[in-house]
Design an enzyme around this catalytic site. Structure first.
Site: not given
Length: 308
Positions: A263, A82, A286, A195, A175
């Site tokens: 989420e 996406f 991250d 997560h 991303n």
């Protein structure tokens, strides 16, 4: 969201229900877990769930056994990305270049690029095993939860053609950048991504939706893990089942004057429908932060624009 758009969403969910009754479900015979999974090699982390699903960490799987199994079955894997929002074009270039290099190397892959704007695909060295398809995602649902329209569009494409083209399907946000091999160890009927941050905290602190009136509610004292929203995978049938549940949840919340995030709806779905395979934080870290000792080998990095 006006009445007309609400009606269109309800009609689409109804069509999903009808399609699922006649869905061609291409199940691939699974290996025995003991044939390829060695959880005792990582005593420092959680490697199995209470329902005995594997949690993949570096060192716990034998990719050679899995490669032999899936090559015999001549599989095709889909990756829907996406590319929506402010940073869509900026994110898509490194995502596709890294995915072309690291995602399911040596297997047929169809990349489904789902974008909310028209921009050229980055130049990628052509390969007979790689196919790229671009689809325009509408922006007319009028709902603050960004993935609503993309997930609805993905459901439509699964119904119309994706179900006939691939054996497994991943849905990912753009991303992210693949750092190393993302291979067949990740395949399964229903795949969830842990997560990266919430894995290292106490279950009671997980940010589930707690309002009882919301379809996304996970009551206090309940829940297994907290799953990230940047990736979900499985067979096309199971992805479609998740999309149906998500859209139904949104409809339910609209009727009750509520809004819960994508989420949180995803976490409610996996609370009720346990995933068959979980990917560790190594598959979504991250890049702005140094990984802890447990994260030995980052497979996919998450690009954060929070500082911009």
């Amino acid at each position: 969201m006006n009445l007309k758009r609400m009606l269109l969403l309800v009609l689409f969910v109804f069509s999903l229900m009808l399609v699922k009754r006649y869905f061609r479900n291409c199940q691939v015979e699974e290996l025995q877990l003991s044939d390829w999974f060695q959880p005792r090699k990582r005593p420092d982390v959680i490697t199995k769930t209470d329902w005995l699903a594997p949690v993949l960490w570096e060192g716990t799987f034998d990719r050679r056994v899995l490669e032999k199994h899936y090559r015999r079955r001549n599989i095709t894997v889909g990756l829907a990305v996406f590319a929506t929002g402010r940073f869509a074009e900026e994110n898509l270039r490194p995502f596709l270049h890294s995915a072309n290099k690291h995602f399911m190397t040596g297997y047929r892959v169809i990349f489904y690029v789902m974008a909310d704007a028209s921009f050229p695909l980055p130049h990628i060295q052509p390969s007979p095993l790689r196919t790229f398809k671009v689809f325009k995602v509408g922006t007319g649902m009028g709902w603050p939860d960004g993935p609503l329209e993309p997930m609805k569009s993905l459901g439509e494409h699964i119904i119309s053609h994706i179900q006939h083209e691939v054996d497994f399907l991943f849905s990912m946000a753009a991303n992210q950048v693949f750092q190393s091999e993302f291979g067949v160890e990740t395949l399964g009927p229903s795949v969830a991504q842990l997560h990266a941050w919430w894995y290292f905290t106490n279950t009671k602190n997980f940010p589930y939706e707690r309002r009882p009136a919301s379809a996304a509610c996970v009551p206090f004292g309940q829940g297994d893990f907290y799953y990230g929203s940047l990736m979900v995978g499985g067979t096309p049938r199971n992805i479609l089942d998740f999309i149906e549940n998500y859209l139904n949840g949104v409809i339910h919340d609209i009727k009750n004057g509520l809004h819960s995030t994508y989420e949180k709806h995803l976490n409610k779905y996996f609370y009720l429908n346990k995933p068959s395979k979980l990917l560790s934080p190594e598959y979504s870290w991250d890049l702005a932060f140094a990984p802890p000792p447990q994260v030995r080998y980052v497979k996919v990095g998450h690009i954060s624009h929070r500082k911009l």
